[in-house]
Design an enzyme around this catalytic site. Structure first.
Site: not given
Length: 955
Positions: A577-579, A581, A765
């Protein structure tokens, strides 16, 4: 040199007012400072050399101000501007002038405090414009009373000094809201002196929240544990107690929100008296200032700009929204509220934004595969827009789109390749922001055998044809093991167009290797015309040079992501995904969706270790909350609804890991930290899988369970064998130690199955960590003292654990603050700090990357998806980068995220004495340039900030 007057930027004054930024004033101030430094009077003619130097400094300051403002809301704090003036003066070698400027600022600060009482007397006639528009005298004694109230119980905070700072900013006709903001700003600016000022700022900001929500501010008493509200004549004092007013306003808030279309009317069907009774108003005091400010600016519901939510109303609204489909919904809402309001677990930002509203888009991540078809390409662009509108972060797999020069059968022409379509996707993400709350964010994935891959690597460059650049799109390489092996062997690598090798996209492991070598043979025989051969090591070096220069592409690994996937029976993981994970299957019919939230580890950790019982309880409830999202969620596309309801994946993550190490007195750069990461990873994996199995017993298995690794008795720890057996000797070095007895988990899965196809993923986060007041994700401390910029403004972040230790050692003083600033938050060069303290509070760039990689490998063995993992390297070089990423691959990591390296400019040196610390610290010796990877600069142009408000990656 002439400084232009035109600007759209604004300056935030100390009292919270904003006014247009006039660059000419910077030039005037610098010129005046330089003239004074030379002993010249105001009437003396300006020498050309002085004017040139002043213009150069001013231009540098204006450039930095414009850049800082561009990363936020278009405005900059006046103190930050003055910091930049100091920095630029020293950058230009004007140390004498800088010293005078620094001393002048310090004198002004002290003068504000000393003048406070006298100014109260002198300025009794200063008027304030009330909310209704009427003018009335400013009540300075009331200001003093409010500041003393905010500092009550905080001996480190001086109400008199705050009063001086506030009074100095007041002007005739100041609005009531500006005056209230000035009180907050006064406390906020002193947080670097002592973290206790964060509590004072929190209390002052909460007064603003309460006034907006209820129209009045609580009044504390000397003998009450909580404050009272001012009683009207004849009103019972009991009725004005803070908890009574707080809880009593809950049902009215919900009705107002529902009437205004901000809240789902179904929330009014709950037993509101029971829920109001469960609200704990005192928990508002647990926030740090940054947390309350973040809530105020972005999360609390408002009507025509007036916040109708308080922090505890906000938590309860989110909890109620997640409990809508529960049979015992009041009990579950209270259970969810307890986790959220104590910061034991915090749902991801889309859930916090939208839970309990009319548009409950609660999911964080969406992953799509783009087909080699014009109609499907633009369908995916449209899907991106719809997903982004409701705060979803996007990961697109573009590997199937044919390469430049490939034949187009329908038109008998040649393809322009994938790059122009990526440009379209990039511009679409900019055009559709996330409800006005943050910009759209997207990451494009491509496998390195794609013929356009080399041009793909250059998408984020600042040079070249801008029509073939995507300055706002993140990029990632989806790397097969075979490529890494060819790099190690100094072998050749062949690039193909996907339409000639269509099955490679869906293959991994030995099957990919066999088929890829078959296509290489076909190319050798002339059966495939469109291909190109390169040295694998040369392509690898180019990948790393682009990572160094632009921060992209992120390096992610296709084979371990698929070989360890629980869902290998029902599709292929084509991207993250975008990050980086989330690792879920995608296809034309399924847009993968994941629902995120993170455990706050420090809330479960004491000096002796983790409270395992409390952690188990938190995980059980958290997994239930995440599973509830799937049925409540609003799905912008049919493909996302299909995938999420069929597979039901959730991503339970982690934050506050660095805080837990501080509590346990374990340095991050140590073997005990690695072992602690392993212990925590196993505990979370154990209880998360068990919780999903228990939910399956209650609610049923997820739809595609049959045939999955879970169904075959394989837990994440068991899937390591698949990766190990697919690699050659020395290519896989993953620890497999277990501490717990896993028989109960295996028995539960065998008996009940799983409610969720995937359960764990560690995401960034940054935003929810700000709210919870803990370190983000698994990140080491960035700096012990630094400035953070986000949509709520510029914030000074100081390590409260360190401050407490230095106070205990009687080392926390003005000199220590200056030294920390001078050394960019590093303790190493400060001689009077004990070595034990230095080791404990090592920052990210001082920690040996070996420990970061090994700790992440230990976590990865327990996790069924991935980890958003940043790498830190103080002095990057080609060999160092190559060794580091190769080690990530050998250690079994599935993905990596940003590479963060030191920029030429670090923490702003505000209010430090250059004579005491020397005239030219190492950070001044060179300027950052567009060709270096400035991975954590404040702010940074080429990579994600620790808290980048434009990036969905930050939960």
């Amino acid at each position: 040199m002439t400084i232009a007057a035109q600007t759209e930027l604004s300056i935030r004054k100390r009292d919270g007012r904003t006014e247009a930024f006039d660059p000419r004033r910077i030039h005037q101030a610098v010129t005046a400072a330089m003239r004074a430094g030379q002993g010249a009077s105001a009437d003396d003619p300006v020498e050309s050399a002085l004017d040139e130097a002043a213009s150069r400094v001013a231009a540098g300051v204006v450039s930095e101000v414009e850049f800082v403002a561009s990363r936020g809301d278009g405005s900059v704090d006046v103190e930050r501007v003055q910091d930049l003036v100091e920095s630029q003066l020293m950058q230009e070698g004007e140390f004498r002038v800088a010293r005078r400027y620094i001393l002048y600022r310090e004198q002004r600060s002290r003068a504000r405090a000393l003048r406070a009482e006298s100014e109260i007397g002198d300025r009794r006639t200063v008027s304030m414009r009330a909310a209704g528009g009427d003018l009335r005298p400013v009540d300075f004694h009331d200001l003093k009373h409010r500041l003393f109230r905010a500092c009550r119980g905080l001996p480190e905070c001086s109400a008199n000094e705050l009063l001086g700072d506030t009074v100095a900013t007041i002007y005739d006709g100041i609005s009531e809201s500006e005056l209230e903001r000035a009180l907050v700003m006064a406390a906020r600016q002193r947080i670097e002196r002592d973290p206790a000022y964060s509590q004072a700022a929190t209390r002052l900001l909460l007064d603003i929240v309460y006034k907006e929500a209820w129209g009045r501010v609580p009044e504390p008493t000397h003998d009450a544990p909580l404050p009272l509200f001012p009683a009207t004549e004849g009103e019972d004092e009991t009725a004005t107690s803070f908890p009574t007013v707080y809880r009593g306003g809950f049902s009215g808030y919900l009705r107002d929100g529902a009437d205004a279309g901000r809240i789902d009317p179904r929330l009014l069907e709950f037993d509101l008296d029971r829920l109001a009774g469960a609200i704990r108003p005192e928990r508002d005091r647990d926030f740090q200032y940054l947390g309350v400010q973040t809530l105020y600016d972005r999360y609390l519901l408002h009507i025509d700009g007036r916040r109708i939510e308080t922090p505890q109303y906000f938590w309860m609204r989110v909890a109620m929204g997640l409990a809508l489909n529960e049979q015992e919904r009041e009990s579950r809402a209270i259970e969810f509220y307890e986790l959220l309001s104590t910061f034991r677990f915090v749902s991801a930002t889309p859930t916090l934004f939208n839970s309990g509203t009319l548009h409950p888009q609660l999911s964080s991540c969406y992953l799509t595969t783009v087909d080699d078809d014009l109609q499907h390409i633009f369908k995916c662009v449209q899907d991106n827009a719809m997903l982004s509108k409701w705060a979803g972060g996007l990961g697109n797999d573009w590997t199937r789109v044919r390469a430049t020069g490939a034949h187009i059968h329908g038109t008998n022409g040649k393809s322009q390749g994938v790059i122009p379509f990526l440009k379209v996707a990039n511009d679409g993400a900019l055009a559709v922001n996330q409800g006005g709350k943050r910009k759209g964010a997207i990451c494009a994935y491509l496998e390195p055998w794609h013929l356009d891959f080399e041009e793909f690597l250059e998408l984020r460059k600042n040079t070249g044809d801008d029509r073939r650049r995507t300055h706002d799109m993140n990029t990632a390489a989806w790397v097969p093991d075979l490529f890494m092996r060819r790099v190690q062997e100094n072998g050749e690598w062949t690039l193909f167009s996907p339409n000639d090798v269509p099955d490679l996209h869906d293959l991994y492991g030995e099957a990919f290797k066999s088929r890829y070598e078959h296509y290489e043979q076909q190319a050798e025989l002339g059966e495939i015309k469109l291909f190109r051969r390169v040295e694998a090591s040369k392509l690898w070096r180019k990948m790393l040079s682009m990572v160094f220069e632009t921060g992209h592409p992120w390096l992610t690994f296709k084979d371990p992501s698929n070989l360890r996937s629980p869902q290998d029976h029902s599709g292929v993981v084509h991207s993250s995904n975008l990050c980086t994970e989330i690792l879920l299957n995608t296809s034309n019919d399924e847009t993968a969706v994941c629902n995120l939230g993170s455990i706050n580890l420090v809330k479960h950790t004491g000096r002796e270790g983790v409270d395992r019982g409390l952690l188990a309880d938190t995980i059980r409830t958290a997994v239930r909350m995440l599973d509830n999202v799937i049925d409540i969620n609003y799905y912008p596309t049919a493909e996302s609804a299909n995938a999420n309801r069929r597979h039901r994946p959730v991503g339970l993550g982690l934050m506050g890991f660095q805080d837990a190490l501080f509590v346990r007195r374990i340095p991050y750069g140590s073997q005990p930290a690695v072992e602690f990461a392993d212990e925590v990873g196993e505990l979370i994996g154990y209880h998360a899988i068990l919780a999903s199995a228990e939910l399956a017993a209650e609610r049923g298995r997820y739809g595609s369970y049959q045939g999955s690794k879970w169904d075959r008795g394989l837990l994440p720890i068991d899937t390591i064998d698949a990766v190990h057996s697919s690699r050659n000797e020395g290519e896989h070095e993953m620890d497999r130690t277990c501490r717990l007895g896993w028989a109960p988990v295996r028995q539960a899965v065998a008996a009940h199955g799983m409610r969720n196809s995937n359960v764990m993923a560690i995401a960034p986060t940054a935003t929810i960590s700000n709210i919870a007041g803990c370190a983000q994700s698994i990140e080491p401390t960035y700096r012990n003292l630094f400035a953070k910029s986000n949509l709520s403004g510029d914030f000074t972040i100081v390590n409260a654990y360190l401050v407490a230790d230095l106070k205990r050692l009687e080392l926390w003083d003005d000199q220590m603050i200056d030294e920390l600033k001078h050394h960019d938050g590093e303790l190493g060069p400060i001689d009077r700090v004990p070595e034990e303290v230095k080791r404990l509070y090592q920052t990210a760039f001082a920690v040996d990357p070996h420990f970061l990689i090994e700790a992440n490998s230990r976590r990865q063995k327990w996790i069924d998806m991935g980890i958003s993992f940043n790498l830190y390297l103080a002095n990057p070089s080609g060999p160092a980068l190559s060794d580091m990423y190769a080690k990530c691959w050998r250690k079994g990591l599935k993905t990596t995220y940003y590479l963060r390296s030191l920029a030429a400019t670090q923490v702003e040196k505000s209010s430090i004495d250059v004579n005491r610390h020397g005239v030219q610290p190492k950070w001044m010796k060179s300027r950052s340039s567009s060709s270096e990877i400035v991975v954590q600069r404040e702010p940074t142009p080429s990579a994600c900030s620790i808290d980048d408000p434009e990036c969905e990656a930050c939960q």
